[in-house]
Write an enzyme that holds these catalytic residues in place. Structure first.
Site, PDB file in Angstrom:
ATOM      1  N   HIS A 369       0.549   8.374   3.717  1.00  9.42           N
ATOM      2  CA  HIS A 369       0.520   8.412   5.188  1.00  9.42           C
ATOM      3  C   HIS A 369      -0.608   7.612   5.807  1.00  9.42           C
ATOM      4  CE1 HIS A 369       3.496  11.668   5.822  1.00  9.42           C
ATOM      5  NE2 HIS A 369       3.121  12.011   4.596  1.00  9.42           N
ATOM      6  N   LYS A 560      -3.200  12.266  21.041  1.00  5.34           N
ATOM      7  CA  LYS A 560      -3.238  12.106  19.584  1.00  5.34           C
ATOM      8  C   LYS A 560      -4.624  12.546  19.139  1.00  5.34           C
ATOM      9  CE  LYS A 560      -2.199   7.741  20.400  1.00  5.34           C
ATOM     10  NZ  LYS A 560      -1.034   7.598  19.548  1.00  5.34           N
ATOM     11  N   ARG A 561      -4.841  12.660  17.829  1.00  2.00           N
ATOM     12  CA  ARG A 561      -6.182  12.991  17.379  1.00  2.00           C
ATOM     13  C   ARG A 561      -7.166  11.925  17.859  1.00  2.00           C
ATOM     14  NH1 ARG A 561      -7.069  17.590  13.927  1.00  2.00           N
ATOM     15  NH2 ARG A 561      -9.110  16.616  13.617  1.00  2.00           N
ATOM     16  N   LYS A 566      -7.747   4.713  16.504  1.00  2.00           N
ATOM     17  CA  LYS A 566      -6.714   4.876  17.527  1.00  2.00           C
ATOM     18  C   LYS A 566      -7.158   4.301  18.880  1.00  2.00           C
ATOM     19  CE  LYS A 566      -4.964   9.128  15.314  1.00  2.00           C
ATOM     20  NZ  LYS A 566      -3.531   8.962  15.012  1.00  2.00           N
ATOM     21  N   THR A 670       4.022   9.199  15.463  1.00  2.00           N
ATOM     22  CA  THR A 670       5.300   9.860  15.753  1.00  2.00           C
ATOM     23  C   THR A 670       5.344  10.256  17.226  1.00  2.00           C
ATOM     24  OG1 THR A 670       4.274  11.860  14.868  1.00  2.00           O
ATOM     25  CG2 THR A 670       5.873  10.748  13.452  1.00  2.00           C
ATOM     26  N   LYS A 674       8.371  10.201  20.306  1.00  2.00           N
ATOM     27  CA  LYS A 674       8.679  11.286  21.244  1.00  2.00           C
ATOM     28  C   LYS A 674       8.667  10.769  22.687  1.00  2.00           C
ATOM     29  CE  LYS A 674       6.497  14.264  17.889  1.00  2.00           C
ATOM     30  NZ  LYS A 674       5.205  14.835  17.454  1.00  2.00           N
TER      31      LYS A 674
HETATM   32  O1  73E Z   1       0.146   7.431  11.494  1.00  2.00           O
HETATM   33  C1  73E Z   1       0.149   8.800  11.211  1.00  2.00           C
HETATM   34  C2  73E Z   1       1.536   9.212  10.750  1.00  2.00           C
HETATM   35  O2  73E Z   1       2.474   9.061  11.788  1.00  2.00           O
HETATM   36  C3  73E Z   1      -0.874   9.121  10.129  1.00  2.00           C
HETATM   37  O3  73E Z   1      -2.167   8.816  10.591  1.00  2.00           O
HETATM   38  C4  73E Z   1      -0.792  10.598   9.760  1.00  2.00           C
HETATM   39  O4  73E Z   1       0.537  10.868   9.301  1.00  2.00           O
HETATM   40  C5  73E Z   1       1.541  10.659  10.296  1.00  2.00           C
HETATM   41  C6  73E Z   1       2.879  11.065   9.711  1.00  2.00           C
HETATM   42  O5  73E Z   1       3.296  10.168   8.746  1.00  2.00           O
HETATM   43  C7  73E Z   1      -1.773  10.973   8.708  1.00  2.00           C
HETATM   44  N1  73E Z   1      -2.421  12.151   8.626  1.00  2.00           N
HETATM   45  C8  73E Z   1      -3.179  12.102   7.535  1.00  2.00           C
HETATM   46  N2  73E Z   1      -3.023  10.930   6.958  1.00  2.00           N
HETATM   47  N3  73E Z   1      -2.143  10.213   7.697  1.00  2.00           N
HETATM   48  C9  73E Z   1      -4.056  13.165   7.052  1.00  2.00           C
HETATM   49  C10 73E Z   1      -4.969  12.924   6.032  1.00  2.00           C
HETATM   50  C11 73E Z   1      -5.799  13.940   5.581  1.00  2.00           C
HETATM   51  C12 73E Z   1      -5.717  15.195   6.136  1.00  2.00           C
HETATM   52  C13 73E Z   1      -4.806  15.434   7.156  1.00  2.00           C
HETATM   53  C14 73E Z   1      -3.981  14.428   7.606  1.00  2.00           C
END
Ligand code: 73E
Length: 827
Positions: A369, A560-561, A566, A670, A674
């Site tokens: 991810h 978003k976070r 970002k 995501t 939305k």
């Molecule tokens: O771009 C997003 C993505 O849409 C990405 O940053 C996020 O996952 C979403 C779903 O695919 C994400 N979260 C984490 N890594 N990528 C993450 C890593 C460590 C702890 C918690 C979350």
């Protein structure tokens, strides 16, 4: 005995689907479940009784789904995820059972408003952001598609912190989501699983004279499963989400208790229960804490044990495991499941290593991810060896065998071996979890086309050369049930009136709306929906936070976070720049469409720069909102504690969606999907799923700006000097100078100095390099928004052309490319 039972089991039936049937059940739950009369019932009593009543309508479907899945012996997906950001359950259950109207009417007949009870529910915030919400969307889709799936995860006692602002600075509060009762969960303490930790390993010779290894652990905890219903949308199916909660084992207590140390025994219990106590609030930057590794092993050990012992039939031959299960690893958080399955097969079932490895390799698939190097999980060997000594040995063996294979293919290529080793040597000896997942997984996927490409080219290039067919892409999706039907009832009705109800389970059908973009009457109705949603948001923010929104303004949203990549700072610079140009007389405030800038964002509690940025947004907001010179033109709002529930009201009201990460950094996003599905236009970079959104909705319905990924790469390689942008661009300089002057901190220049100096001297995410392009794109937004009819047309086309972003489509892609599982046949 079992036979007798099976024969005598009466079918479980749902209560009557009628207003009277519902009222009867509701009052029964109130009286016998809550022990109160209607006259004496609190809102919470009513909410709990309602939740339990609604779940009764799902129960027969649930039991039947479980039975049919067992009978069919079909291949199941075990989705392993440390996070599920579920959102409120009540409304989703009402929609799945088609009970909303019955319940509304039934409650009204008792003088109760459904909306009041809805608001009583505290959402389970068992995730940080996109990754956790994605898991929740995926299990929703699989249930709706009748695909057998169990979601496995952790029942954190405290989910993501509740965010408050004190003087504009984020202050975290514990998320006590369980205190008022948890009517959606079904605990099964009798089905608890024991999980071991620590100790050492020893060699021994088994009864057949074979040399073997066994783990002699030092301590253990119990994992108690809590089941949650995952209702399919009006299809009679309910899948299961099983979240594990840690309890002390009796053995653990007794050892100390017997020595008379009562207080220590009780303390020990707390120690064990700490494992599922709290969600780690870091999104994309894992901290490498021992407790986190404990959480990861805890939930995967429970889940594998549960699947092997309880889901599979007792006489199941594990050699056939790949026909019955695929463990989908949601990022690297559950990757310790790989050595765990090997340990079960080799140590417990006494299989040969190669036999076990052949099966294991077919049972896992890995979704990555992220691309940020600091987000890739590594566990120091010292830590892993202390907590899971046998697993570390197994990882070493996997690595040895793998590197021997690589060496054969590339003789003498020492550097390559070092690059591809699962064990990193610097800065400390550690296990690269993404490499382990890649070596063990049958498939590896990224979450958007660009991300999957970069994953192959930049993060795992040696692996994609070695196994080109292992790598694939599945672009993320979101569930249209929650994010359109539930969140945006007015738009849903408009769509259903136009094209019928089929779009909710076949979102590509939104295309049928395309011609309506040219229908003036439809555009009028579409605008009325937006206006209605803005009023709904306005009322919510007034009630929730005392925030007043101006009546008629463009709603520009960035939720978003909070993370530097970002680039919330870029958004702030835009606002400050507008403000500065208005008060300096350069810009006539009546010459631009009035805008509300809405933010929602939580910062990881230890992430200083992110927390500063939150304060900066709040402080800029305070100054801008109080300044009569910009009144009506610019408004900044930042409701605290952005979560799924707030998203459900905020997103449908938005006109403009901000997706402005530095190209190549946001894996997918995501939220971007939305917004598009709810008729907002996107201003965004060529990053993550933005790329695909733009391709689908059309260039002319998307505001693209900024460097593309190869340009970012080239600029950084050539040497990036942010201060040169500051020096050469007066608009940028004036905006930064205003922040530096202390204008947003009561004259104190020190408060936001770290942000300013970071921008000027470091700016890892090239905010200054993209600033002018962003402002130019915002000018195009203003111009486009002035042409109301054209804007509405674009918004409608965004909806009509975003059907691809359904999580149902994403699930079909996983089935085709990775899982090769099948939906259960219709009855
Ligand atoms: O771009 C997003 C993505 O849409 C990405 O940053 C996020 O996952 C979403 C779903 O695919 C994400 N979260 C984490 N890594 N990528 C993450 C890593 C460590 C702890 C918690 C979350």
């Amino acid at each position: 005995m079992t036979e007798n039972r099976a024969n005598s089991t009466a079918p479980v039936t749902a209560p009557q689907h009628s207003v009277e049937g519902f009222v009867k059940e509701f009052l029964r739950e109130l009286h016998f479940g809550q022990g109160v009369t209607l006259e004496r019932a609190s809102v919470n009593d009513e909410y709990l009784a309602l939740a339990r009543t609604v779940r009764e309508y799902l129960m027969a479907r649930w039991l039947e789904t479980v039975r049919r899945q067992r009978d069919a012996q079909a291949k199941s997906v075990a989705y392993l995820s440390a996070e599920y950001l579920l959102g409120r359950q009540l409304d989703n259950a009402l929609i799945a059972t088609d009970m909303t109207e019955i319940v509304e009417e039934g409650l009204a007949s008792l003088g109760i408003e459904l909306s009041t009870l809805r608001e009583q529910e505290v959402e389970p915030g068992l995730g940080n952001g996109g990754l956790g919400r994605l898991a929740a969307c995926f299990v929703d889709s699989l249930a709706t598609m009748s695909v057998p799936c169990i979601g496995y995860g952790i029942r954190y006692e405290y989910g993501i912190f509740r965010q408050t602002f004190v003087d504009g600075f984020q202050v975290e509060q514990a998320d006590t989501w369980l205190t008022l009762g948890a009517p959606w969960e079904f605990p099964h303490p009798e089905a608890a699983v024991t999980v071991h930790f620590g100790g050492s390993t020893e060699r021994y010779t088994d009864d057949d004279g074979v040399e073997r290894t066994r783990w002699v652990p030092a301590w253990d905890v119990l994992g108690v499963p809590y089941n949650y219903m995952v209702p399919g949308y009006q299809n009679g199916r309910v899948n299961t989400l099983r979240l594990w909660s840690a309890r002390a084992t009796k053995a653990f207590d007794l050892a100390i208790f017997n020595s008379g140390e009562y207080v220590d025994a009780v303390r020990a219990q707390t120690f064990a229960e700490n494992i599922s106590k709290v969600l780690y609030p870091e999104d994309s930057t894992p901290q490498g804490k021992e407790l986190r590794l404990q959480q990861q092993y805890f939930f995967v050990a429970c889940s594998i044990r549960d699947f092997v012992d309880n889901v599979l039939p007792a006489d199941f031959d594990l050699h056939n495991l790949p026909d019955r299960i695929i463990f989908q690893l949601n990022d690297t958080h559950p990757v310790i499941a790989v050595p765990e399955l090997m340990r079960i097969l080799v140590d417990e079932k006494k299989w040969d290593w190669d036999e076990a490895w052949a099966v294991t390799q077919k049972c896992f698939a890995y979704t990555c991810h992220t691309l940020l190097p600091e987000a890739l999980e590594v566990w120091p060997v010292a830590l892993l060896g202390k907590l899971l000594p046998r697993h570390l040995e197994i990882i070493y063996r996997i690595n040895d065998d793998f590197l021997a294979e690589v060496a054969q293919r590339y003789p003498g290529d020492e550097l390559r071996l070092r690059r591809m080793s699962i064990i990193a040597e610097y800065p400390e000896r550690s296990v690269r979890m993404a490499f382990l997942a890649t070596v063990a997984g049958a498939k590896v996927n990224g979450v958007a086309a660009l991300h999957s490409q970069l994953l192959r080219d930049k993060v795992l290039p040696d692996f994609s050369e070695y196994w080109p067919d292992k790598f694939t892409n599945v672009t993320n999706g979101v569930t249209p049930r929650r994010f359109v039907r539930l969140a945006n009832p007015a738009l849903s009705e408009l769509i259903t009136d136009a094209i019928g109800p089929g779009w909710l389970t076949d979102l590509a059908r939104l295309r049928e709306m395309e011609p309506l973009a040219d229908d003036a009457e439809f555009r009028e109705k579409f605008r009325a929906v937006k206006a209605h949603n803005k009023q709904r948001l306005s009322a919510l923010l007034q009630r929730r936070d005392g925030i007043t929104l101006p009546g008629d303004a463009m709603l520009d949203v960035m939720v978003k976070r909070l993370h530097e990549y970002k680039r919330q700072t870029l958004k702030v610079l835009h606002i400050v720049s507008l403000y500065e140009r208005i008060i300096s007389g350069e810009l006539d405030p009546t010459s631009i469409p009035p805008r509300v800038f809405a933010f929602g964002a939580k910062a990881a509690p230890g992430y200083k720069m992110a927390k500063q940025t939150i304060a900066l947004i709040n402080h800029v907001g305070r100054v801008v909102n109080d300044d009569p010179r910009v009144k009506g033109a610019l408004t900044v709002v930042f409701p605290p504690n952005y979560n799924v529930t707030l998203a459900e009201t905020l997103i449908p009201a938005a006109d403009l969606s901000e997706q402005i990460s530095l190209a190549g950094k946001e894996a997918s996003g995501t939220g971007n999907m939305k917004f598009a599905l709810n008729g907002a236009l996107t201003i965004g970079t060529d990053d993550g799923a933005n790329v695909e959104i733009r391709e689908l909705v059309g260039d002319e319905n998307f505001f693209l700006f900024g460097l593309v990924e190869p340009e970012v790469d080239a600029l950084v390689t050539a040497g990036y000097h942010p201060s040169s942008y500051y020096e050469e661009n007066p608009t940028l300089r004036r905006a930064i100078d205003r922040i530096a002057s202390g204008a947003f901190a009561g004259g104190d220049r020190t408060v936001f100095e770290p942000i300013v100096s970071n921008l000027l001297h470091e700016d890892r995410f090239l905010v200054l390099a993209d600033f002018q392009a962003y402002l130019d794109a915002q000018d195009r937004v203003d111009a486009a928004y002035r042409d109301t009819e054209a804007w509405t047309r674009s918004a409608i086309l965004n909806v009509a052309r975003s059907g691809y972003f359904s999580s149902d489509r994403a699930m079909w892609d996983y089935i085709d490319r990775i899982w090769h599982s099948q939906p259960l046949a219709a009855r």
